[in-house]
Design a protein around this motif. Structure first.
Motif, mmCIF file in Angstrom:
data_model
loop_
_atom_site.group_PDB
_atom_site.id
_atom_site.type_symbol
_atom_site.label_atom_id
_atom_site.label_comp_id
_atom_site.label_asym_id
_atom_site.label_seq_id
_atom_site.Cartn_x
_atom_site.Cartn_y
_atom_site.Cartn_z
ATOM 1 N N LEU A 219 18.542 13.259 69.616
ATOM 2 C CA LEU A 219 19.962 13.114 69.909
ATOM 3 C C LEU A 219 20.124 12.619 71.336
ATOM 4 N N THR A 220 20.901 11.567 71.522
ATOM 5 C CA THR A 220 21.225 11.054 72.853
ATOM 6 C C THR A 220 22.740 11.091 73.029
ATOM 7 N N VAL A 221 23.185 11.685 74.130
ATOM 8 C CA VAL A 221 24.603 11.703 74.449
ATOM 9 C C VAL A 221 24.959 10.362 75.091
ATOM 10 N N CYS B 73 30.708 11.661 76.398
ATOM 11 C CA CYS B 73 31.102 13.016 76.020
ATOM 12 C C CYS B 73 32.452 13.437 76.583
ATOM 13 N N SER C 12 33.668 10.177 73.391
ATOM 14 C CA SER C 12 32.685 10.692 72.443
ATOM 15 C C SER C 12 31.866 9.610 71.740
ATOM 16 N N TYR D 240 27.520 9.629 70.120
ATOM 17 C CA TYR D 240 26.240 10.333 70.112
ATOM 18 C C TYR D 240 25.283 9.604 69.178
ATOM 19 N N TYR E 279 27.728 18.466 64.370
ATOM 20 C CA TYR E 279 28.690 17.905 65.321
ATOM 21 C C TYR E 279 30.077 18.255 64.830
ATOM 22 N N LEU F 132 26.528 20.770 68.433
ATOM 23 C CA LEU F 132 27.251 19.939 69.401
ATOM 24 C C LEU F 132 28.732 20.152 69.131
ATOM 25 N N THR G 183 30.876 19.768 74.360
ATOM 26 C CA THR G 183 31.217 18.374 74.600
ATOM 27 C C THR G 183 32.721 18.173 74.466
ATOM 28 N N ALA H 90 27.229 18.981 77.677
ATOM 29 C CA ALA H 90 26.761 17.624 77.399
ATOM 30 C C ALA H 90 27.001 16.750 78.636
ATOM 31 N N THR I 231 19.155 13.782 76.424
ATOM 32 C CA THR I 231 18.484 13.653 75.129
ATOM 33 C C THR I 231 17.965 15.005 74.671
#
Length: 250
Positions: free
Chosen positions: A3-5, A8, A20, A22, A158, A179, A216, A242, A247
């Protein structure tokens, strides 16, 4: 899963973050959850413009979907290599019409569908690439969905945008990473069925038995440290904020 932000910030971009977005990756497949204001620029730090394999839009508020209009330009007017094949886009009913209206000057009423293959989501379980996903309708003024993504025995939930609701608790049950939005401040905003505050996000994680909580969708006018402290007060597991570029290996 990785998972990569991408972004956010809640409601509108902050000086430090896009809204937002992700990126979830596994087995070479890239699934993007939401594409809010500013997300397309930040996304290019993490993958190529044409490297996404699918997009999920939790709902059709601008801070979760408006950069799809810019992404339409990227895909529709691509000259090097020719027009892109339609990319699967999973979103609430009316997503194509909403994006076409927001863009305002597409060559035709069906131009969006020439580069995006729209799928209307409803509560249920289905596959997106190597992922098994479950979607549930959550509490928000417009049709909105939370999503649980599973791969290799691991799970990511999420929240999208939501107030407290049973559907969110069920989605997040035993999640390896939750998340979760925390837009409001406990004791300050009290608007039903709109957003969670830090305490409510922590309570949802506790009820769900989630193993890790990442807060987030905190707007620039909200103090994230208050929300972090409020979540930690009611949830004993690891919890953090977040931040763009963070990551997680799940």
């Amino acid at each position: 899963m990785k998972l990569t932000v991408v972004g956010c910030s809640g409601s509108f971009p902050s000086a430090d973050s896009a809204c937002s977005s992700y990126l979830v990756e596994a087995d070479g497949f890239r699934l993007l959850l939401d594409m809010g204001n500013g997300a397309l620029g930040e996304l290019q730090r993490h993958c190529g413009l044409y490297d996404l394999d699918a997009i999920f839009l939790s709902h059709l508020h601008a801070d979760h979907c408006i950069d799809m209009c810019a992404y339409f330009v990227v895909r529709y007017y691509r000259h090097d290599g020719g027009r892109c094949e339609p990319l699967p886009v999973y979103g609430p009913e009316g997503a194509e019409q909403r994006l076409t209206t927001a863009h305002a000057d597409t060559p035709s009423a069906s131009s969006m569908s020439e580069v995006f293959d729209f799928h209307t989501i409803k509560p249920g379980t289905f596959d997106i690439g190597p992922f098994t996903v479950r979607t549930e309708k959550v509490c928000h003024p417009v049709e909105a969905y939370g999503i649980r993504v599973e791969h290799g025995g691991k799970s990511l939930t999420y929240s999208g945008d939501t107030g407290p609701c049973d559907a969110l608790d069920e989605l997040a049950a035993d999640s390896d990473l939750f998340l979760c939005e925390a837009a409001f401040t406990h004791g300050k905003e009290n608007i039903p069925d709109l957003h969670l505050n830090g305490r409510e996000a922590g309570e949802a994680a506790r009820r769900a038995g989630a193993r890790r909580l990442v807060l987030t969708h905190i707007p620039p006018w909200t103090d994230p440290q208050i929300n972090l402290a409020d979540a930690r007060a009611v949830y004993d597991g690891p919890v953090e904020l977040a931040v763009p570029g963070a990551t997680y290996e799940i």
